[in-house]
Design a protein around this motif. Structure first.
Motif, PDB file in Angstrom:
ATOM      1  N   ARG A 150     226.717  74.076 -32.590  1.00 52.43           N
ATOM      2  CA  ARG A 150     225.991  75.279 -33.030  1.00 52.43           C
ATOM      3  C   ARG A 150     225.290  75.084 -34.372  1.00 52.43           C
ATOM      4  N   ASN A 151     225.841  74.218 -35.221  1.00 56.08           N
ATOM      5  CA  ASN A 151     225.301  74.047 -36.575  1.00 56.08           C
ATOM      6  C   ASN A 151     224.787  72.635 -36.822  1.00 56.08           C
ATOM      7  N   SER A 152     224.379  71.962 -35.762  1.00 59.44           N
ATOM      8  CA  SER A 152     223.965  70.560 -35.894  1.00 59.44           C
ATOM      9  C   SER A 152     222.757  70.388 -36.822  1.00 59.44           C
ATOM     10  N   ASP A 153     221.858  71.392 -36.887  1.00 59.78           N
ATOM     11  CA  ASP A 153     220.676  71.272 -37.737  1.00 59.78           C
ATOM     12  C   ASP A 153     221.001  71.413 -39.226  1.00 59.78           C
ATOM     13  N   GLN A 154     222.201  71.897 -39.547  1.00 61.44           N
ATOM     14  CA  GLN A 154     222.561  72.103 -40.943  1.00 61.44           C
ATOM     15  C   GLN A 154     223.603  71.093 -41.441  1.00 61.44           C
ATOM     16  N   LEU A 155     224.073  70.199 -40.568  1.00 62.41           N
ATOM     17  CA  LEU A 155     225.154  69.288 -40.931  1.00 62.41           C
ATOM     18  C   LEU A 155     224.645  67.857 -41.041  1.00 62.41           C
ATOM     19  N   SER A 156     225.117  67.175 -42.058  1.00 62.05           N
ATOM     20  CA  SER A 156     224.806  65.756 -42.199  1.00 62.05           C
ATOM     21  C   SER A 156     225.807  64.949 -41.374  1.00 62.05           C
ATOM     22  N   PRO A 157     225.525  63.650 -41.119  1.00 64.72           N
ATOM     23  CA  PRO A 157     226.488  62.821 -40.373  1.00 64.72           C
ATOM     24  C   PRO A 157     227.862  62.791 -41.035  1.00 64.72           C
ATOM     25  N   ASP A 158     227.886  62.779 -42.374  1.00 68.12           N
ATOM     26  CA  ASP A 158     229.183  62.781 -43.060  1.00 68.12           C
ATOM     27  C   ASP A 158     229.934  64.093 -42.820  1.00 68.12           C
ATOM     28  N   ASN A 159     229.175  65.209 -42.804  1.00 68.52           N
ATOM     29  CA  ASN A 159     229.810  66.498 -42.528  1.00 68.52           C
ATOM     30  C   ASN A 159     230.417  66.520 -41.130  1.00 68.52           C
ATOM     31  N   VAL A 160     229.674  65.975 -40.172  1.00 67.13           N
ATOM     32  CA  VAL A 160     230.156  65.958 -38.782  1.00 67.13           C
ATOM     33  C   VAL A 160     231.440  65.133 -38.682  1.00 67.13           C
ATOM     34  N   ASP A 161     231.458  63.967 -39.330  1.00 64.28           N
ATOM     35  CA  ASP A 161     232.652  63.118 -39.289  1.00 64.28           C
ATOM     36  C   ASP A 161     233.856  63.832 -39.895  1.00 64.28           C
ATOM     37  N   GLN A 162     233.608  64.545 -40.984  1.00 66.26           N
ATOM     38  CA  GLN A 162     234.708  65.254 -41.644  1.00 66.26           C
ATOM     39  C   GLN A 162     235.237  66.393 -40.766  1.00 66.26           C
ATOM     40  N   LEU A 163     234.323  67.092 -40.099  1.00 63.38           N
ATOM     41  CA  LEU A 163     234.736  68.212 -39.254  1.00 63.38           C
ATOM     42  C   LEU A 163     235.517  67.761 -38.028  1.00 63.38           C
ATOM     43  N   LEU A 164     235.097  66.628 -37.450  1.00 59.21           N
ATOM     44  CA  LEU A 164     235.743  66.164 -36.222  1.00 59.21           C
ATOM     45  C   LEU A 164     237.021  65.383 -36.494  1.00 59.21           C
ATOM     46  N   ALA A 165     237.211  64.922 -37.728  1.00 59.68           N
ATOM     47  CA  ALA A 165     238.422  64.169 -38.053  1.00 59.68           C
ATOM     48  C   ALA A 165     239.611  65.121 -38.126  1.00 59.68           C
ATOM     49  N   PRO A 166     240.727  64.773 -37.464  1.00 52.48           N
ATOM     50  CA  PRO A 166     241.908  65.661 -37.534  1.00 52.48           C
ATOM     51  C   PRO A 166     242.534  65.640 -38.918  1.00 52.48           C
ATOM     52  N   LEU A 167     243.173  66.747 -39.262  1.00 55.92           N
ATOM     53  CA  LEU A 167     243.853  66.850 -40.544  1.00 55.92           C
ATOM     54  C   LEU A 167     245.166  66.076 -40.501  1.00 55.92           C
TER      55      LEU A 167
END
Length: 539
Positions: A150-167
């Protein structure tokens, strides 16, 4: 005076005196445990309460050590953490533990509304635990991917990696520490408090009660358990989770449920199910779920519900208990049958209309109610000149039998053959929980609730009591046990191994005379004939 290994390792002059009572070993465990009484001024504090919110009088924790000397070293650290926690809850600085080197304390005053803020922090900790469990189950992966799309146009590749990485565990601990500083202030006490209470985020929680319950019920369904039994298990476990495991409920790990939870549930169960037998049965029901989790799934080491029924108060001695499924006598039958006939005549549903003939056939044959409801017209046959009921269906191998007709059962069978519009003797019944008799039993229970003046009938007199009535008639007529067992479908009266294994059984003609003993006199026979004449099975 020279101190022993345990005492010297756990002794801290600033806050711990004699430590001889701090270490103990439980009977069922090989590990040493450390235990400390909560100061009286802190008893009732929500941070020190049980998971269900009840006041706790002492803290206890396993050291994980078999050696007493090693356990003493671990106990010293645990006791220091507890003292730091007590000091924090009192709003005091604790000199025994310094602030972490990486953190500089500030001049910020501690939060004055500490109990309220500590409660909020506790709720946040519980939410992190639930979040971590959902992450382990993979329930958050799809939400993360949807958010990225939904927010792919506002996220950088680093943001995507951080979001998809489990805590990881450290991430959860950092979040918890930040929340502690936000609520309690940026002080050494707040950080120490987060360190002590954040240990729950580092635990390996294993399978939850909800997961074990689902697997247990799948096992029961695969083995053919009735739907009503499955629903009852789920209802009992849900009550336990809601009343005794809040706020986690079914998300509570099975290996974290202990005897304290069990004792709380036993008290709750006595209020929820006042009847001694019902309460005991439901406690045993939840025990089977835990037994499955321990023995089959290896989700916990022990079953805390083992022997839980023994916690119920004992019934008074010398008081005569009601006998389940007690037989009716002739006087009761003379009063009951006309009232039951009126109930059947007024009925608009098939289970209500067939109630009277069901009762009469069970009373004159000794059949189980489900056996009566499964009978078809072609199950009535004549062999060797004897007219009999051939039962192709029963709960056991011994129940598949032939029952010669007597005057009472023949009266009911002939009436049903003449009046039933389909191939079943009892028409219009629908299968529920794999039984055709389910709704018939429900209608009988509804009738007897209005007929009997108090609740003594609940287990004492039932639909199964008509089978007991037939067996009582055979017994009082001095019919041998072997013949009684053959007529009612029991194994225990067949005596010898030779008869049980090798004999082909009695001939039907040999059973005819014993079957005639199931009789209640001319008055009841005439009443049954008269009542059937007033009944109509058609809608």
């Amino acid at each position: 005076m020279q101190q022993g290994a345990t005492q010297s390792a756990t002794h801290r002059a600033t806050f711990i005196g004699d430590c001889s009572d701090y270490l103990h070993r439980r009977r069922a465990s090989k590990y040493w445990y450390v235990r400390k009484r909560i100061p009286s001024d802190l008893v009732g504090n929500p941070i020190l309460a049980t998971r269900q919110g009840r006041p706790r009088k002492e803290l206890t924790r396993s050291t994980g050590k078999v050696s007493k000397h090693e356990a003493a070293g671990v106990a010293a650290k645990i006791l220091a953490e507890w003292e730091a926690l007590f000091a924090l809850l009192r709003g005091e600085e604790f000199e025994g533990i310094a602030a972490p080197n990486r953190c500089e304390t500030t001049d910020q005053e501690p939060n004055k509304s500490l109990p309220d803020e500590a409660s909020k922090l506790y709720d946040y900790l519980m939410s992190l635990i639930v979040h971590r469990k959902k992450q382990e189950e993979g329930l958050l992966d799809q939400h993360r991917r949807d958010f990225v799309v939904r927010n792919s146009d506002q996220l950088s590749p680093d943001n995507v990696d951080q979001l998809l990485a489990p805590l990881g565990t450290s991430d959860y601990l950092s979040l918890y520490e930040a929340k502690a500083i936000e609520l309690l202030g940026d002080t050494a006490m707040a950080r120490n408090f987060a360190k002590v209470t954040g240990e729950y985020l580092q635990c390996d929680y294993g399978q939850t009660l909800g997961e074990v319950l689902d697997q247990y019920l799948e096992h029961r369904v695969a083995n053919g358990s009735r739907t009503s039994a499955i629903k009852n298990v789920r209802k009992v476990v849900a009550l336990f989770a809601r009343e005794c495991l809040a706020p986690m409920g079914l998300a509570m790990p099975l290996n974290k449920i202990n005897k304290q939870h069990v004792r709380a549930f036993v008290k709750q169960a006595q209020q929820h199910w006042p009847g001694q037998t019902t309460c005991s049965d439901n406690i045993s029901t939840i025990s089977t779920v835990f037994r499955y989790g321990v023995r089959v799934l290896d989700a916990a080491d022990t079953n805390p519900f083992e022997h839980a029924v023994g916690l119920l108060p004992k019934s008074k001695r010398g008081v005569r208990k009601a006998i389940p499924n007690e037989a009716y006598d002739n006087a009761m039958l003379r009063e009951m049958l006309p009232d039951l006939a009126r109930f059947s005549i007024k009925g608009t549903s098939a289970p209500t209309r067939v109630l009277l003939p069901t009762v009469l056939l069970a009373m004159y044959s000794g059949m189980r109610v489900e056996e009566v409801c499964q009978l078809k017209k072609d199950d009535i046959r004549i062999v060797d000149g004897v007219r009999a009921i051939f039962l192709p269906y029963s709960k056991s191998q011994a129940g598949i039998r032939e029952i010669p007709l007597n005057r009472g059962s023949e009266l009911v069978v002939d009436w049903l053959i003449a009046n039933s519009p389909d191939n079943y003797l009892l028409p219009g019944l629908v299968t529920h929980d794999d039984r055709r008799s389910k709704k018939v039993s429900d209608r009988f229970n509804r009738w007897k609730t209005g007929y009997f003046p108090d609740d003594s009938h609940k287990r004492r007199y039932t639909l199964h009591s008509f089978r007991s009535t037939a067996i009582t008639a055979l017994d009082r007529a001095d019919v041998p046990d072997e013949y009684i067992s053959l007529l009612v479908g029991h194994e225990d009266g067949r005596k010898t191994l030779a008869k049980t294994v090798y004999s082909a059984g009695k001939r039907l003609r040999q059973l005819h005379e014993p079957a005639l003993k199931i009789d209640y006199g001319d008055e009841l026979f005439g009443m049954a004939k008269k009542l059937l004449a007033t009944l109509n099975l058609s809608e």
